[in-house]
Enzyme design. Structure first.
Site, PDB file in Angstrom:
ATOM      1  N   LYS A  49     -21.917   2.953   4.001  1.00  0.00           N
ATOM      2  CA  LYS A  49     -23.395   3.179   3.885  1.00  0.00           C
ATOM      3  C   LYS A  49     -23.593   4.843   3.879  1.00  0.00           C
ATOM      4  O   LYS A  49     -23.304   5.370   4.819  1.00  0.00           O
ATOM      5  CB  LYS A  49     -24.318   2.427   4.775  1.00  0.00           C
ATOM      6  CG  LYS A  49     -25.741   2.857   4.490  1.00  0.00           C
ATOM      7  CD  LYS A  49     -26.673   2.099   5.773  1.00  0.00           C
ATOM      8  CE  LYS A  49     -27.902   2.643   5.560  1.00  0.00           C
ATOM      9  NZ  LYS A  49     -29.077   1.805   6.495  1.00  0.00           N
ATOM     10  N   LYS A  54     -23.593   0.654  -0.068  1.00  0.00           N
ATOM     11  CA  LYS A  54     -24.809   1.043  -0.408  1.00  0.00           C
ATOM     12  C   LYS A  54     -25.021   2.600  -0.345  1.00  0.00           C
ATOM     13  O   LYS A  54     -24.304   3.264   0.236  1.00  0.00           O
ATOM     14  CB  LYS A  54     -25.694   0.328   0.776  1.00  0.00           C
ATOM     15  CG  LYS A  54     -27.244   0.779   1.087  1.00  0.00           C
ATOM     16  CD  LYS A  54     -27.695   0.239   2.062  1.00  0.00           C
ATOM     17  CE  LYS A  54     -29.107   0.824   2.212  1.00  0.00           C
ATOM     18  NZ  LYS A  54     -29.751   0.904   3.442  1.00  0.00           N
TER      19      LYS A  54
HETATM   20  C1  PBG Z   1     -32.339   0.549   7.833  1.00  0.00           C
HETATM   21  C2  PBG Z   1     -32.256   0.669   6.209  1.00  0.00           C
HETATM   22  C3  PBG Z   1     -32.608   1.615   5.315  1.00  0.00           C
HETATM   23  C4  PBG Z   1     -32.004   0.743   4.353  1.00  0.00           C
HETATM   24  C5  PBG Z   1     -31.648  -0.732   4.426  1.00  0.00           C
HETATM   25  N1  PBG Z   1     -31.798  -0.611   5.750  1.00  0.00           N
HETATM   26  C6  PBG Z   1     -32.964   2.695   5.481  1.00  0.00           C
HETATM   27  C7  PBG Z   1     -32.135   3.614   5.832  1.00  0.00           C
HETATM   28  O1  PBG Z   1     -30.967   3.688   6.188  1.00  0.00           O
HETATM   29  O2  PBG Z   1     -32.841   4.615   6.184  1.00  0.00           O
HETATM   30  C8  PBG Z   1     -32.347   1.367   2.814  1.00  0.00           C
HETATM   31  C9  PBG Z   1     -32.902  -0.002   1.737  1.00  0.00           C
HETATM   32  C10 PBG Z   1     -33.184   0.908   0.537  1.00  0.00           C
HETATM   33  O3  PBG Z   1     -33.439   2.285   0.292  1.00  0.00           O
HETATM   34  O4  PBG Z   1     -33.873  -0.018  -0.380  1.00  0.00           O
HETATM   35  N2  PBG Z   1     -31.579   1.483   8.351  1.00  0.00           N
END
Ligand code: PBG
Length: 325
Positions: A196, A249
Site C-alpha cells: 500500500k 493499492k
Molecule cells: C484506511 C484506508 C484508506 C483507504 C482504505 N483504507 C485511507 C488511507 O490509508 O489514508 C483508501 C481507500 C480509497 O482511497 O478509496 N487506512
C-alpha cells in the site's frame, strides 16, 4: 518468418464476435467488491462531495445498497465505519455496538449469500486521524497491534467473512491471526493490504471516511510510491504471518506491482481502485472529456489484465450492470 501481407493482425479483430472469442481477459461481477461507508443513525444518506454516487449511510440505508450488490451478484462488499466519537485509542473500532459491527450482523441476517469484508484500521476512529497510537508525535507500531487485533476480533464476532487490515503496521497480520484463533475464529480469513503506497489518490476517501491526518502524513507507515521491490517484501512478510490473500493499492498507478505480486506468489491477489482513481474518471466524464462507462470498463480490465483476481472498486455496481448488457 511470416510477415505482412500474409500476416494481418486485423483478421482477428474484424467483428465483435471474433473480438469476443479472442479476448484474453475476462471480467465478471463475482470479481468485484463494493466499498461502503457506514455510520450510526437511521435514514441517513450523506453524499460524499468528492465522489459522485458514493454516500455515507446508516445501516438501514446500507442494506439497500447491499441488496443491489447482491442482485448484481458482486463478489462482496467491504465496510468502513465512521464513528460518532473519536478518541486517542480509537476505542469505537472494537465496540460491539459500532456501526460496522451492526452492519455486519444486519447484512449476514438479510443477505447471507454475499461475502462481507471489513476494513481494519484506526484512522477513522482516532482524534488525530493516524492509523495507530501516537506517542511523541510518532505512530507507535507495537502499541497499535493489540488494538488492531481487538478491532478485527470484534468484526469476526459480528460475522465478517474476511478482515482486511489497511494500517500498514509491521506484524499486524500475525497479531490479528493469533487473536482470531484464540477467540475461536479459525474460519475468518485475512486479506491484508500488503503493498500500500502513501498515495495522493486517497484524498476523496478521507472526505468519505473523515480520516485525514490532523498533522503530518502517512509516509512513516505506508510505502514510498517509488518502490516496487519493497512491495514483494511486504507481501512475503504478510503471507509468512498468515495472510490468506493480499492486496495492492492503489490499482491504476500500480499495475506493475499487481503484475509482480501475481508472478511472485500463488495466493489470491486483490487490487483496490481507490477513491481518487474513481473521482478522476467521474470528474473527467462530467467535463465531457471522456466517456465514463468506457473509461470505467477499460480501467477495470487493465487491473484484471495486470493480474488481479479481485478488484475493490466504487464502480462495482455500475460495472456489473454494464457487464450484464
Ligand atoms: C484506511 C484506508 C484508506 C483507504 C482504505 N483504507 C485511507 C488511507 O490509508 O489514508 C483508501 C481507500 C480509497 O482511497 O478509496 N487506512
Amino acid at each position: 518468418m511470416a510477415r505482412f501481407p500474409e500476416v494481418r493482425s486485423r483478421r482477428l479483430r474484424r467483428t465483435s464476435a471474433l473480438r469476443r472469442l479472442f479476448s484474453e481477459t475476462d471480467l465478471t461481477p463475482a470479481r468485484l467488491v463494493l466499498p461502503l461507508f457506514v455510520r450510526d443513525g437511521a435514514g441517513v444518506r450523506n453524499p460524499v462531495r468528492s465522489m459522485p454516487g458514493v454516500s455515507q449511510t446508516s445501516v438501514d440505508e446500507l442494506l439497500r445498497d447491499v441488496e443491489r450488490a447482491a442482485e448484481h451478484r458482486l463478489g462482496g462488499v467491504i465496510l468502513f465505519g465512521i464513528p460518532e466519537r473519536k478518541d486517542a485509542t480509537g476505542s469505537e473500532a472494537w465496540s460491539e455496538q459500532g456501526a460496522v459491527q451492526q452492519a455486519v450482523r444486519a447484512i449476514k441476517r438479510e443477505f447471507p449469500g454475499i461475502v462481507v469484508i471489513t476494513d481494519v484500521c484506526l484512522c477513522e476512529y482516532m482524534e488525530h486521524g493516524h492509523c495507530g497510537i501516537v506517542r511523541d508525535g510518532e505512530v507507535d507500531n507495537d502499541a497499535t497491534l493489540e488494538l488492531l487485533a481487538r478491532a478485527a476480533a470484534s468484526h469476526a464476532a459480528a460475522g465478517a467473512d474476511i478482515v482486511a487490515p489497511s494500517d500498514m503496521m509491521d506484524g499486524r497480520v500475525a497479531a490479528i491471526r493469533a487473536r482470531l484463533d484464540s477467540d475461536g475464529f479459525h474460519g475468518t480469513a485475512i486479506l491484508s493490504y500488503a503493498a500500500k503506497h502513501a498515495s495522493a489518490f486517497y484524498g476523496p476517501f478521507r472526505d468519505a471516511a473523515e480520516s485525514a491526518p490532523a498533522f503530518g502524513d502517512r509516509r512513516s507507515y505506508q510505502m514510498d510510491p517509488a518502490n516496487a521491490r519493497e512491495s514483494l517484501r511486504e507481501v512475503r512478510a504478510d503471507l509468512d504471518e498468515g495472510a490468506d490473500a493480499i492486496m495492492v493499492k492503489p490499482a491504476g498507478p500500480c499495475l506493475d506491482l499487481i503484475w509482480r505480486v501475481r508472478e511472485g506468489t500463488d495466493h489470491p491477489v486483490a487490487a483496490y481502485q481507490v477513491s481518487g482513481e474513481y473521482a478522476m474518471i467521474k470528474a473527467a466524464a462530467a467535463l465531457g472529456s471522456i466517456d465514463e462507462s468506457a473509461a470505467m470498463m477499460e480501467s477495470l480490465v487493465a487491473i484484471r489484465r495486470a493480474g488481479a483476481d479481485i478488484i475493490v472498486t466504487y464502480f462495482a455496481v455500475e460495472a456489473a450492470a454494464r457487464l450484464r448488457e
